[in-house]
Design a protein around this motif. Structure first.
Motif, PDB file in Angstrom:
ATOM      1  N   VAL A 138      34.623  51.340  36.981  1.00 34.64           N
ATOM      2  CA  VAL A 138      35.997  51.595  37.434  1.00 34.64           C
ATOM      3  C   VAL A 138      36.490  50.419  38.266  1.00 34.64           C
ATOM      4  CG1 VAL A 138      37.453  53.058  38.885  1.00 34.64           C
ATOM      5  CG2 VAL A 138      35.785  54.105  37.356  1.00 34.64           C
ATOM      6  N   LYS A 139      35.620  49.913  39.139  1.00 32.53           N
ATOM      7  CA  LYS A 139      35.994  48.762  39.963  1.00 32.53           C
ATOM      8  C   LYS A 139      36.353  47.561  39.096  1.00 32.53           C
ATOM      9  CE  LYS A 139      34.375  45.709  43.660  1.00 32.53           C
ATOM     10  NZ  LYS A 139      33.345  45.422  44.672  1.00 32.53           N
ATOM     11  N   GLU A 140      35.557  47.298  38.069  1.00 30.68           N
ATOM     12  CA  GLU A 140      35.834  46.170  37.186  1.00 30.68           C
ATOM     13  C   GLU A 140      37.177  46.329  36.477  1.00 30.68           C
ATOM     14  OE1 GLU A 140      34.157  43.266  36.824  1.00 30.68           O
ATOM     15  OE2 GLU A 140      32.990  44.012  38.529  1.00 30.68           O
ATOM     16  N   SER A 141      37.504  47.562  36.089  1.00 27.80           N
ATOM     17  CA  SER A 141      38.786  47.797  35.417  1.00 27.80           C
ATOM     18  C   SER A 141      39.954  47.576  36.372  1.00 27.80           C
ATOM     19  CB  SER A 141      38.831  49.213  34.827  1.00 27.80           C
ATOM     20  OG  SER A 141      38.869  50.193  35.854  1.00 27.80           O
ATOM     21  N   ILE A 142      39.782  47.962  37.636  1.00 30.18           N
ATOM     22  CA  ILE A 142      40.826  47.742  38.638  1.00 30.18           C
ATOM     23  C   ILE A 142      41.007  46.239  38.895  1.00 30.18           C
ATOM     24  CG2 ILE A 142      41.429  48.060  41.072  1.00 30.18           C
ATOM     25  CD1 ILE A 142      40.038  50.797  40.921  1.00 30.18           C
ATOM     26  N   ILE A 143      39.886  45.525  38.981  1.00 31.29           N
ATOM     27  CA  ILE A 143      39.951  44.080  39.195  1.00 31.29           C
ATOM     28  C   ILE A 143      40.720  43.401  38.063  1.00 31.29           C
ATOM     29  CG2 ILE A 143      38.558  41.973  39.246  1.00 31.29           C
ATOM     30  CD1 ILE A 143      36.470  43.440  40.856  1.00 31.29           C
ATOM     31  N   ASN A 144      40.608  43.925  36.842  1.00 36.36           N
ATOM     32  CA  ASN A 144      41.353  43.357  35.714  1.00 36.36           C
ATOM     33  C   ASN A 144      42.850  43.294  36.013  1.00 36.36           C
ATOM     34  OD1 ASN A 144      39.060  43.021  34.154  1.00 36.36           O
ATOM     35  ND2 ASN A 144      39.270  44.976  33.103  1.00 36.36           N
ATOM     36  N   ALA A 145      43.384  44.386  36.587  1.00 38.20           N
ATOM     37  CA  ALA A 145      44.812  44.430  36.906  1.00 38.20           C
ATOM     38  C   ALA A 145      45.156  43.438  38.009  1.00 38.20           C
ATOM     39  CB  ALA A 145      45.216  45.848  37.328  1.00 38.20           C
ATOM     40  N   TYR A 146      44.296  43.341  39.023  1.00 45.54           N
ATOM     41  CA  TYR A 146      44.543  42.409  40.127  1.00 45.54           C
ATOM     42  C   TYR A 146      44.475  40.954  39.659  1.00 45.54           C
ATOM     43  CZ  TYR A 146      43.791  46.436  43.270  1.00 45.54           C
ATOM     44  OH  TYR A 146      43.884  47.636  43.926  1.00 45.54           O
ATOM     45  N   VAL A 147      43.523  40.647  38.770  1.00 45.29           N
ATOM     46  CA  VAL A 147      43.377  39.279  38.258  1.00 45.29           C
ATOM     47  C   VAL A 147      44.636  38.845  37.509  1.00 45.29           C
ATOM     48  CG1 VAL A 147      42.173  37.861  36.552  1.00 45.29           C
ATOM     49  CG2 VAL A 147      40.865  39.230  38.163  1.00 45.29           C
ATOM     50  N   LEU A 148      45.142  39.736  36.657  1.00 45.98           N
ATOM     51  CA  LEU A 148      46.314  39.400  35.857  1.00 45.98           C
ATOM     52  C   LEU A 148      47.529  39.099  36.730  1.00 45.98           C
ATOM     53  CD1 LEU A 148      46.016  42.023  32.966  1.00 45.98           C
ATOM     54  CD2 LEU A 148      45.701  39.549  32.806  1.00 45.98           C
ATOM     55  N   LYS A 149      47.649  39.800  37.853  1.00 46.12           N
ATOM     56  CA  LYS A 149      48.811  39.602  38.722  1.00 46.12           C
ATOM     57  C   LYS A 149      48.613  38.426  39.679  1.00 46.12           C
ATOM     58  CE  LYS A 149      52.746  40.391  40.651  1.00 46.12           C
ATOM     59  NZ  LYS A 149      53.986  40.055  39.935  1.00 46.12           N
ATOM     60  N   THR A 150      47.449  38.333  40.310  1.00 46.03           N
ATOM     61  CA  THR A 150      47.248  37.358  41.390  1.00 46.03           C
ATOM     62  C   THR A 150      46.686  36.026  40.929  1.00 46.03           C
ATOM     63  OG1 THR A 150      44.970  38.052  41.889  1.00 46.03           O
ATOM     64  CG2 THR A 150      46.760  39.285  42.945  1.00 46.03           C
ATOM     65  N   GLY A 151      45.870  36.039  39.870  1.00 45.39           N
ATOM     66  CA  GLY A 151      45.188  34.823  39.450  1.00 45.39           C
ATOM     67  C   GLY A 151      43.980  34.490  40.304  1.00 45.39           C
ATOM     68  N   LEU A 152      43.633  35.370  41.250  1.00 48.91           N
ATOM     69  CA  LEU A 152      42.457  35.152  42.095  1.00 48.91           C
ATOM     70  C   LEU A 152      41.181  35.375  41.280  1.00 48.91           C
ATOM     71  CD1 LEU A 152      43.549  37.056  45.345  1.00 48.91           C
ATOM     72  CD2 LEU A 152      43.557  34.588  44.968  1.00 48.91           C
ATOM     73  N   SER A 153      40.072  34.820  41.743  1.00 54.54           N
ATOM     74  CA  SER A 153      38.800  35.009  41.049  1.00 54.54           C
ATOM     75  C   SER A 153      38.308  36.443  41.215  1.00 54.54           C
ATOM     76  CB  SER A 153      37.746  34.047  41.600  1.00 54.54           C
ATOM     77  OG  SER A 153      37.400  34.404  42.933  1.00 54.54           O
TER      78      SER A 153
END
Length: 257
Positions: A138-153
């Motif tokens: 679940v955490k990895e799926s949430i990070i997917n959304a954050y990566v797409l928006k922020t571009g952070l690692s």
């Protein structure tokens, strides 16, 4: 059924589609969404009931990550432009929904919070391991959304989630979670650069707890040693332990669990 969303100006005029506004307030999926076909379909039907751009106002402490994921996908796939405006708080699951905005704007007094997903589990060690593995996915799926928006690692985002990170508007803009801040000029909301007026602030509850624990350990451990040196009298035997001894004991216990 109690809904956590509400539409304004859904109807269209003959000349042009109305300006559509969606309000997401309170706990997400307060009654049902997980393993439920009715609530997601109701939200989708209302979303697709009109055309044109949508403004989504968010003031939510979060809630069900399954509901948040579905709403995120529905808004991301919507044909019109989706603008997200955070006027209070977008925490936990609500922060995931906010990432669906083509443009994300925050009030200068609003907050955004991200943290690790949580659940309740019961059973033997095998069941507990299943819960741990599920939360990791679940955490990895949430990070997917954050990566797409922020571009952070992914590593940076994972660390921010581990620490339960709170951000004011400027910090959210700095890290890429938001695109700008809101002001009220001539009755409307628009982008504004607030960097000179408001300091970017990020708060980590874990960092604060660790700092407090270190201060307590340093203060009381040093205080006891100072008293002994000044009196030059051996301390009487006692069953009490200072904070350093207790922390050391806890570490030993953790290593043998």
């Amino acid at each position: 059924m109690k809904k956590f969303w509400n539409w304004k100006n859904q109807a269209q005029t003959e000349n042009s589609p109305a300006e559509r506004t969606l309000f997401l307030n309170g706990t997400i999926a307060e009654e049902s969404w997980f393993d439920d076909d009715v609530t997601p379909q109701l939200f989708k039907d209302e979303l697709n009931a009109g055309e044109g751009d949508i403004t989504v106002w968010i003031n939510s402490p979060g809630g069900d990550c399954v509901a948040a994921a579905q709403i995120y996908n529905m808004l991301s796939n919507y044909k019109g432009k989706v603008t997200v405006k955070i006027d209070g708080i977008a925490a936990s699951a609500a922060s995931v929904i906010a990432m669906a905005g083509k443009e994300v704007l925050m009030s200068p007094v609003s907050m955004l919070m991200i943290h690790n997903p949580m659940t309740i589990a019961m059973g033997d060690h095998a069941e507990m391991q299943k819960a741990i593995d599920m939360l990791a996915e679940v955490k990895e799926s949430i990070i997917n959304a954050y990566v797409l928006k922020t571009g952070l690692s992914r590593a940076k985002l994972s660390h921010l989630m581990d620490s339960e990170t709170w951000m004011n508007a400027n910090k959210a803009v700095e890290l890429g979670f938001a695109d700008g801040t809101l002001t009220r000029d001539n009755g409307g909301a628009e982008n504004s650069n607030m960097e000179d007026a408001v300091e970017a602030v990020m708060f980590s509850s874990r960092a604060v707890n660790n700092a407090l624990q270190n201060k307590i350990s340093a203060k009381y451990g040093k205080q006891k040693q100072t008293v002994v040196q000044q009196s030059e009298i051996p301390a009487p035997e006692t069953n009490e332990r200072n904070v350093d001894a207790l922390l050391e004991r806890l570490d030993i216990i953790k290593n043998h669990i």
